[in-house]
Scaffold this motif. Structure first.
Motif, PDB file in Angstrom:
ATOM      1  N   GLY A 169      45.420  83.131  82.396  1.00 43.65           N
ATOM      2  CA  GLY A 169      44.496  82.628  83.405  1.00 43.65           C
ATOM      3  C   GLY A 169      43.419  83.625  83.742  1.00 43.65           C
ATOM      4  N   GLY A 170      42.267  83.095  84.126  1.00 41.22           N
ATOM      5  CA  GLY A 170      41.139  83.943  84.465  1.00 41.22           C
ATOM      6  C   GLY A 170      41.178  84.422  85.904  1.00 41.22           C
ATOM      7  N   ALA A 171      40.013  84.788  86.414  1.00 40.46           N
ATOM      8  CA  ALA A 171      39.895  85.345  87.759  1.00 40.46           C
ATOM      9  C   ALA A 171      39.637  84.229  88.768  1.00 40.46           C
ATOM     10  N   VAL A 172      40.311  84.316  89.915  1.00 37.14           N
ATOM     11  CA  VAL A 172      40.073  83.351  90.990  1.00 37.14           C
ATOM     12  C   VAL A 172      40.282  84.051  92.329  1.00 37.14           C
ATOM     13  N   ASP A 173      39.354  83.807  93.233  1.00 38.02           N
ATOM     14  CA  ASP A 173      39.404  84.347  94.592  1.00 38.02           C
ATOM     15  C   ASP A 173      39.492  83.152  95.529  1.00 38.02           C
ATOM     16  N   VAL A 174      40.626  83.004  96.217  1.00 35.57           N
ATOM     17  CA  VAL A 174      40.883  81.829  97.050  1.00 35.57           C
ATOM     18  C   VAL A 174      40.762  82.246  98.516  1.00 35.57           C
ATOM     19  N   ARG A 175      39.795  81.659  99.217  1.00 34.45           N
ATOM     20  CA  ARG A 175      39.585  82.009 100.624  1.00 34.45           C
ATOM     21  C   ARG A 175      39.651  80.754 101.489  1.00 34.45           C
ATOM     22  N   THR A 176      40.372  80.872 102.586  1.00 33.90           N
ATOM     23  CA  THR A 176      40.558  79.755 103.516  1.00 33.90           C
ATOM     24  C   THR A 176      40.275  80.229 104.932  1.00 33.90           C
ATOM     25  N   THR A 177      39.425  79.500 105.643  1.00 35.64           N
ATOM     26  CA  THR A 177      39.133  79.785 107.043  1.00 35.64           C
ATOM     27  C   THR A 177      39.267  78.498 107.836  1.00 35.64           C
ATOM     28  N   PRO A 219      44.419  89.888  86.428  1.00 33.30           N
ATOM     29  CA  PRO A 219      45.722  89.422  85.928  1.00 33.30           C
ATOM     30  C   PRO A 219      46.795  90.504  85.942  1.00 33.30           C
ATOM     31  N   ALA A 220      46.408  91.753  85.688  1.00 37.01           N
ATOM     32  CA  ALA A 220      47.400  92.825  85.667  1.00 37.01           C
ATOM     33  C   ALA A 220      47.932  93.099  87.072  1.00 37.01           C
ATOM     34  N   GLU A 221      47.047  93.151  88.055  1.00 33.71           N
ATOM     35  CA  GLU A 221      47.472  93.451  89.426  1.00 33.71           C
ATOM     36  C   GLU A 221      48.290  92.312  90.028  1.00 33.71           C
ATOM     37  N   ARG A 222      47.871  91.071  89.800  1.00 35.04           N
ATOM     38  CA  ARG A 222      48.555  89.961  90.456  1.00 35.04           C
ATOM     39  C   ARG A 222      49.961  89.735  89.896  1.00 35.04           C
TER      40      ARG A 222
END
Length: 242
Positions: free
Chosen positions: A143-151, A169-172
């Motif tokens: 999987g690629g990069a994704v930044d999920v933000r919810t307010t 991917p390595a950190e997650r």
């Protein structure tokens, strides 16, 4: 970016609720309606998401109205070789309004680079049940990069502010983050306190400081998530008045 706006608005009215619909790359189709609410479907009319896409979905639920949004298929963020794309939902729910949006899986392919942003403004007695299932990669992919933000705000005050930085991917994949899991499934009850969830284990339900709760599960596949019945029960409980 290539911006595409989809708008869904509803107001209760005698005879049949008034719908304000605007279709973009995601077309809106009325499924059924009453004097106080409606079920509408989102239908993709072309490949979504691709490089440079900026998909915006504006949702407004008027006072005392209800709205259910149904997705006819999941969304795939395709390999864009690192070029950014964006998916954002901007939601407002007036007093006494109710929104149910149990989204289909959002798949982030290898090479995708996605910002996924959800902003919810609830009036003091507005409520919503949302489901968001992020899948990191198609079969055989990391999987690629994704930044999920919810307010989420209720009555102008913060109810939930969260960011899931899943870009690396390595950190997650580290222990304490996602580990071996590639599915992040979340159901949010916003503006009211949902019923108990005995099928969930410790660490899968989080009650908010005000009226609301999150249920979250990390899984290897979408079909192993326990949250589908939770989402349906919470939605029914909200419709029944909590």
């Amino acid at each position: 970016m290539n911006r595409s706006l989809t708008r869904i608005g509803i107001e209760a009215a005698p005879g049949r609720a008034r719908l304000d619909l605007r279709s973009g790359v995601l077309a809106v189709r009325r499924v059924r309606s009453t004097d106080r609410g409606a079920v509408v479907a989102l239908v993709a009319t072309s490949a979504v998401l691709v490089a440079d896409d900026d998909i915006v979905i504006d949702v407004h639920v008027g006072a005392g109205a209800w709205l259910e949004i149904v997705e006819t298929a999941g969304t795939v963020a395709y390999n864009a070789f690192g070029t950014p794309s964006r998916w954002s939902a901007r939601i407002s729910v007036a007093d006494g309004g109710r929104l149910t949006w149990l989204g289909e899986p959002f798949v982030v392919s290898d090479g995708a680079n996605v910002d996924r942003v959800t902003t919810v403004d609830l009036a003091s007695t507005g409520s919503a049940v949302l489901r968001e299932t992020v899948v990191l990669g198609r079969v055989g992919e990391r999987g690629g990069a994704v930044d999920v933000r919810t307010t989420v705000r209720q009555g102008g005050a913060p109810l939930l502010v969260e960011r899931l930085d899943l870009n690396d991917p390595a950190e997650r994949s580290h222990p304490g983050l996602l580990g071996p899991h590639r599915v992040v499934d979340t159901v949010s009850a916003l503006g009211w306190r949902p019923p108990p969830t005995p099928e969930l284990v410790a660490g899968q339900r989080f009650d908010l400081h005000a009226a609301g709760a999150l249920a979250r599960s990390l899984d290897a596949t979408t079909h192993t998530s326990p949250l589908a019945p939770v989402a349906r029960r919470w939605a029914q409980s909200m419709a029944d008045g909590g």
